[in-house]
Scaffold this active site. Structure first.
Site, mmCIF file in Angstrom:
data_model
loop_
_atom_site.group_PDB
_atom_site.id
_atom_site.type_symbol
_atom_site.label_atom_id
_atom_site.label_comp_id
_atom_site.label_asym_id
_atom_site.label_seq_id
_atom_site.Cartn_x
_atom_site.Cartn_y
_atom_site.Cartn_z
ATOM 1 N N ASN A 61 -66.886 120.286 -68.658
ATOM 2 C CA ASN A 61 -66.338 119.534 -67.522
ATOM 3 C C ASN A 61 -65.453 120.409 -66.636
ATOM 4 O OD1 ASN A 61 -64.080 119.881 -69.108
ATOM 5 N ND2 ASN A 61 -63.650 117.700 -69.420
ATOM 6 N N ASP A 112 -53.970 127.599 -76.212
ATOM 7 C CA ASP A 112 -53.806 126.200 -76.609
ATOM 8 C C ASP A 112 -53.891 125.994 -78.120
ATOM 9 O OD1 ASP A 112 -56.518 126.818 -76.734
ATOM 10 O OD2 ASP A 112 -57.101 125.476 -75.125
ATOM 11 N N GLU A 115 -57.569 119.562 -68.591
ATOM 12 C CA GLU A 115 -58.697 118.689 -68.284
ATOM 13 C C GLU A 115 -58.730 118.356 -66.790
ATOM 14 O OE1 GLU A 115 -60.944 118.301 -70.423
ATOM 15 O OE2 GLU A 115 -60.344 117.302 -72.276
ATOM 16 N N HIS A 142 -62.975 122.405 -67.710
ATOM 17 C CA HIS A 142 -61.596 122.649 -68.152
ATOM 18 C C HIS A 142 -61.392 124.108 -68.553
ATOM 19 C CE1 HIS A 142 -62.579 121.387 -72.563
ATOM 20 N NE2 HIS A 142 -62.264 122.664 -72.611
HETATM 21 C C1 GLP Z 1 -61.998 124.382 -76.069
HETATM 22 C C2 GLP Z 1 -60.916 125.363 -75.700
HETATM 23 C C3 GLP Z 1 -61.230 126.060 -74.394
HETATM 24 C C4 GLP Z 1 -62.636 126.595 -74.429
HETATM 25 C C5 GLP Z 1 -63.600 125.458 -74.608
HETATM 26 C C6 GLP Z 1 -65.051 125.881 -74.572
HETATM 27 O O1 GLP Z 1 -61.907 123.186 -75.396
HETATM 28 N N1 GLP Z 1 -59.660 124.734 -75.586
HETATM 29 O O2 GLP Z 1 -60.288 127.089 -74.176
HETATM 30 O O3 GLP Z 1 -62.913 127.285 -73.241
HETATM 31 O O4 GLP Z 1 -63.302 124.886 -75.874
HETATM 32 O O5 GLP Z 1 -65.489 126.157 -75.852
HETATM 33 P P1 GLP Z 1 -66.843 126.853 -76.210
HETATM 34 O O6 GLP Z 1 -66.654 128.282 -75.863
HETATM 35 O O7 GLP Z 1 -66.992 126.636 -77.681
HETATM 36 O O8 GLP Z 1 -67.891 126.195 -75.415
#
Ligand code: GLP
Length: 247
Positions: free
Chosen positions: A135, A67, A142, A137
């Protein structure tokens, strides 16, 4: 699902990096699906160490990221393009032309999505690395995203923007939208490796592993994949029954 619980973040990162490195050793021209966020940073560091110390080569590897934020170009320090270059791409022998991150800039974002879909269709991933949002995702899919979705533009929830704001400077606004690989393409990878650490992921992990398979928790779809490994720390795993955890 195979569930591995590590003692701490360093151990978790080692386990995850070893799984990725094994895929590359078995298949030097492996196609990797990659993730951003804080969770995979340690694993990327271990992969860079394996490149430097153990001669793990990425010279034939191709990568496809999940992404990117809309409106941030590749040179923006908060962009996922920049994140990947600074944490992995520029630190190993990956060829720049073999790395792919969806583009969140330009006049025709729908075209960006379709172009990314074409690339993904022609390059099935041998392994897909995932983090998870609090959440549930995955990528930026989402809650409510259809399981058959392909690359699309998404409006980020307030919770996701708040969670991700810690990575932005105080005067910087988290973008409202992102482009993300869809759930269908995430699920098409041969192998899926999800990393999560910290107590704020415990509910999402419980719902992913033990909850109903529902679009309300996008990661719950992983129950339907035949080769999924979760590497967790004790806090992220704290709501799981010990009997389902690998020794
Ligand atoms: C973002 C990314 C996700 C990732 C999430 C969790 O939203 N788009 O791919 O899994 O963050 O991030 P973190 O690992 O910093 O908790």
């Amino acid at each position: 699902m195979k569930i591995i619980v590590a003692d701490n973040y360093i151990h978790l990162s080692e386990i995850a990096a070893n799984i990725m490195a094994d895929v590359i050793r078995d298949k030097p021209d492996a196609v990797l699906g990659l993730a951003t966020g804080s969770s995979p940073i340690g694993a990327y560091k271990k992969l860079v160490d394996a490149y430097s110390n153990a001669h793990l080569s990425f010279s034939k590897v191709r990568t496809y990221n999940l992404d990117e934020y809309i409106g941030l170009d590749a040179s923006h320090v908060q962009s996922y393009h920049y994140f990947m270059r600074s944490k992995l791409f520029d630190l190993v022998d990956l060829k720049a032309e073999n790395t792919h991150v969806p583009s969140g800039v330009g006049d025709d974002l729908t075209k960006n999505c379709r172009e990314y879909d074409e690339m993904l269709s022609s390059c099935p991933r041998d392994i897909q690395l995932l983090g998870i949002g609090s959440n549930g995702h995955i990528g930026f899919n989402e809650p409510g995203t259809p399981f058959d979705s392909r690359t699309h533009i998404v409006s980020l929830t307030e919770k996701t923007k708040k969670d991700n704001s810690r990575l932005f400077a105080a005067d910087e606004k988290v973008p409202d939208r992102a482009i993300t690989m869809g759930i269908k393409d995430i699920m098409s990878a041969k192998k899926i490796l999800l990393i999560a650490y910290g107590a704020n992921k415990a509910d999402a992990i419980y719902n992913t592993v033990c909850g109903k398979v529902t679009e309300n928790c996008p990661a719950s779809v992983l129950q339907k994949h035949k080769d999924v490994t979760l590497v967790l720390d004790t806090e992220a795993a704290s709501k799981l029954d010990k009997s389902i955890i690998e020794k």
